[in-house]
Design an enzyme around this catalytic site. Structure first.
Site, PDB file in Angstrom:
ATOM      1  N   HIS A  26       0.856  -1.193   0.000  1.00 14.22           N
ATOM      2  CA  HIS A  26       0.000   0.000   0.000  1.00 14.22           C
ATOM      3  C   HIS A  26       0.888   1.238   0.000  1.00 14.22           C
ATOM      4  O   HIS A  26       1.954   1.241   0.616  1.00 14.22           O
ATOM      5  CB  HIS A  26      -0.917  -0.021   1.235  1.00 14.22           C
ATOM      6  CG  HIS A  26      -1.980   1.023   1.171  1.00 14.22           C
ATOM      7  ND1 HIS A  26      -1.740   2.335   1.489  1.00 14.22           N
ATOM      8  CD2 HIS A  26      -3.283   0.960   0.784  1.00 14.22           C
ATOM      9  CE1 HIS A  26      -2.858   3.035   1.316  1.00 14.22           C
ATOM     10  NE2 HIS A  26      -3.805   2.228   0.883  1.00 14.22           N
TER      11      HIS A  26
ATOM     12  N   GLU B 107      -3.748   2.120  -7.469  1.00 16.26           N
ATOM     13  CA  GLU B 107      -4.124   3.228  -6.602  1.00 16.26           C
ATOM     14  C   GLU B 107      -3.209   4.420  -6.859  1.00 16.26           C
ATOM     15  O   GLU B 107      -2.098   4.487  -6.286  1.00 16.26           O
ATOM     16  CB  GLU B 107      -3.992   2.811  -5.134  1.00 16.26           C
ATOM     17  CG  GLU B 107      -4.857   1.644  -4.748  1.00 16.26           C
ATOM     18  CD  GLU B 107      -5.208   1.694  -3.271  1.00 16.26           C
ATOM     19  OE1 GLU B 107      -6.385   1.868  -2.959  1.00 16.26           O
ATOM     20  OE2 GLU B 107      -4.295   1.611  -2.433  1.00 16.26           O
TER      21      GLU B 107
HETATM   22  C1  PEP Z   1      -6.797   3.181   0.306  1.00 16.06           C
HETATM   23  O1  PEP Z   1      -6.499   3.250   1.481  1.00 16.06           O
HETATM   24  O2  PEP Z   1      -6.389   2.219  -0.347  1.00 16.06           O
HETATM   25  C2  PEP Z   1      -7.626   4.226  -0.275  1.00 16.06           C
HETATM   26  C3  PEP Z   1      -7.870   4.162  -1.549  1.00 16.06           C
HETATM   27  O3  PEP Z   1      -8.100   5.205   0.556  1.00 16.06           O
HETATM   28  P1  PEP Z   1      -9.272   6.280   0.209  1.00 16.06           P
HETATM   29  O4  PEP Z   1     -10.421   5.515  -0.348  1.00 16.06           O
HETATM   30  O5  PEP Z   1      -9.582   6.939   1.503  1.00 16.06           O
HETATM   31  O6  PEP Z   1      -8.692   7.221  -0.807  1.00 16.06           O
END
Ligand code: PEP
Length: 265
Positions: free
Chosen positions: A101, A171
């Site tokens: 992450h 992400e």
């Molecule tokens: C995450 O922690 O993987 C994330 C995408 O957080 P958020 O949805 O708060 O942006």
């Protein structure tokens, strides 16, 4: 019967929720869910990435929700005070783990090499995992986002071949925790790049989008984009909100209309 696709709505609680709130969250997902979630439960892999100390007690009460750790050690055992190992996670029945992450990479200085060690431990011990990759804002502005993603994937997957264990979460770092998700057209472009890259160089695995996902994004990021689901941080903390995201993710992945009938219980 039409071809129903697996959808993967994944919650990442991070360092949030008391134990009582966590138990209420699981109980809500076991009881207060939409018709869609009940009727198509075998096509919905509902994941919650929870704090280590909640894994065992939540496993004991949850049937519908797969309980994942948010991290694990790169070592197997020994004199590493404070570490939580894959052996420990396996011994309490943990269903999987989130690896790489961006908060682990950026705040705790996890490198691609370290993440690769964890990926290989998952391979050796048959532990399902979600591998997170994504570029930061500077890299996106420089136009090297896809180069960065490719590199993160290649380094994390050195020596890995058990693709049935793996889900990839894209992400973009600049969209995490900001309340501003990526534009759907950009999500679509990144999704098609990543899906294609994995298919050509590794194997087809489910790919998720993460970054300020709320209900609309859960639906539109998965509707005809090739993505299999979403990884959700802040909007996963409220079970009512997350239950809607679960329903909408299934609807998006399966090209269903976005309408309120889906939410009937
Ligand atoms: C995450 O922690 O993987 C994330 C995408 O957080 P958020 O949805 O708060 O942006």
């Amino acid at each position: 019967m039409i071809d129903i696709k697996l959808s993967i709505p994944a919650a990442n609680w991070k360092a949030n929720l008391t134990f009582e709130q966590a138990v209420n969250w699981i109980n809500y997902m076991e009881t207060n869910v939409s018709r869609i979630i009940i009727d198509y439960q075998e096509y919905i892999k509902l994941i919650a990435g929870v704090p280590y100390v909640y894994i065992k007690p939540l496993k004991d009460i949850s049937k519908r929700v797969k309980i994942y750790a948010q991290n694990m050690s790169h070592v197997l055992k020994g004199a590493y005070t404070g570490e939580i190992t894959i052996i420990m996670l396996k011994s309490i029945g943990c269903d999987g783990v989130i690896l790489g992450h961006s908060e682990r990479r950026n705040i705790f200085n996890e490198t691609d090499e370290l993440i690769n060690k964890k990926v290989l431990l998952c391979q050796e011990h048959n532990m399902p995992f979600i591998l997170c990759v994504g570029e930061n804002l500077e890299q996106r502005r420089k136009g090297i986002a896809f180069e960065v993603i490719k590199n993160q994937i290649d380094l994390a997957l050195k020596g890995f071949n058990k693709f049935e264990l793996m889900v990839l979460a894209y992400e973009p770092v600049w969209a995490i925790g900001t309340g501003v998700p990526m534009e759907i057209s950009d999500i679509k472009e990144a999704a098609s790049f990543i899906i294609d890259y994995l298919r050509k160089n590794y194997k087809e695995v489910p790919v998720l989008y993460g970054g300020s996902v709320e209900e609309n994004t859960a639906y539109f990021a998965t509707f005809k984009t090739g993505l299999s689901g979403v990884l959700v941080g802040s909007k996963s903390l409220d079970p009512i909100e997350f239950e809607r995201i679960v329903t909408l993710t299934f609807s998006g992945v399966n090209n269903l209309q976005f309408d309120k009938e889906h939410f009937e219980t």
